[in-house]
Write a protein that holds these residues in place. Structure first.
Motif: not given
Length: 283
Positions: A134-138
């Motif tokens: 999720v953080v990588v996607m952000l």
């Protein structure tokens, strides 16, 4: 079955909107061939970027930050299905109309490879398909809405407008901050986590590509500064030196992105480097 259903569902979603986009969206008359197909593709990329940021932000907030070794849940699967299905669609689209260069092909290979490994993993919700993902996607998509809007406005000959310049500044600032600062923390913690080794390598390669793009962005920024600005002259000299020495530069990026986190986490066995706020794990 939940994974396959969500993956196929999102793939159908992007195909459906691609058809709608092609039907109702009229590209500028100045565009033809690859540029016309790229114009259509930018709109679907914008749709993905916005949806990925919204889904990821929702999970990130509701799960109170990043929890690197938690079990995968349905929301994590939805998050990664959205992006993995988009990149499958976009890879097919880009190769069909020949609109990707080498760097974008490498980027897609990394995303599809790493995304598939995370997608199929049952361990470490954060590493499999959730918090770290999720953080990588952000990180990956946080600046992309600005990039897509900038590209669309450029295609519509709106490059000289104040809105275009504002969007360009937002893109540059968000990209450099997310890729150079936030991603550095996340990459290190990913190496500490139980993420599969292959996924860690792919994540490091993706990080490296981001650093390469930062050089390009900084060069574009420098060229727009006043001609006799000290900052411009210093930046141009630095970037010129980097461009003239691609092998040492690439080696330094490789050491920083792969060797350093491997040494710190796998050999020295250092632990997580988290940033906490109350009960919220920021990174």
């Amino acid at each position: 079955m939940d994974r396959l259903t969500s993956l196929l569902g999102f793939f159908a979603f992007y195909v459906f909107f691609a058809i709608i986009n092609y039907t109702v969206n009229i590209p500028p008359k100045s565009l033809s061939g690859k540029r016309k197909w790229d114009f259509y593709g930018q709109h679907i990329s914008l749709l993905h970027a916005v949806s990925a940021v919204l889904i990821s932000a929702y999970i990130y907030i509701t799960e109170r930050g990043v929890h690197y070794n938690e079990a995968t849940n349905i929301m994590h699967i939805i998050s990664i299905s959205n992006s993995l299905s988009y990149f499958i669609y976009d890879t097919i689209y880009a190769e069909l109309f020949q609109i990707h260069d080498l760097s974008m092909r490498i980027h897609h290979v990394c995303v599809l490879g790493g995304g598939s490994i995370m997608y199929l993993s049952d361990v470490g919700g954060s590493t499999a398909a959730s918090n770290i993902y999720v953080v990588v996607m952000l990180i990956a998509e946080g600046s992309n809405p600005f990039l897509m809007m900038r590209n669309i406005m450029r295609a519509k000959s709106l490059k000289e407008t104040k809105m275009y310049m504002a969007i360009e500044v937002c893109f540059a600032l968000s990209f450099v901050y997310l890729r150079a600062v936030v991603f550095t923390f996340v990459l290190y913690n990913a190496w500490v986590s139980v993420m599969p080794f292959a996924a860690k390598i792919i994540l490091s390669v993706t990080y490296s590509v981001g650093l390469f793009w930062i050089f390009i962005i900084l060069n574009n920024i420098a060229n727009k500064l006043p001609e006799y600005s000290y900052v411009r002259n210093f930046t141009v000299k630095m970037l010129t030196m980097i461009s003239k020495n691609p092998i040492p530069t690439g080696l330094m990026i490789f050491i920083w992105a792969v060797i350093v986190p491997y040494f710190l986490t796998q050999m020295l066995h250092l632990g997580f480097l988290n940033i906490h706020t109350d009960n919220f794990v920021v990174l």
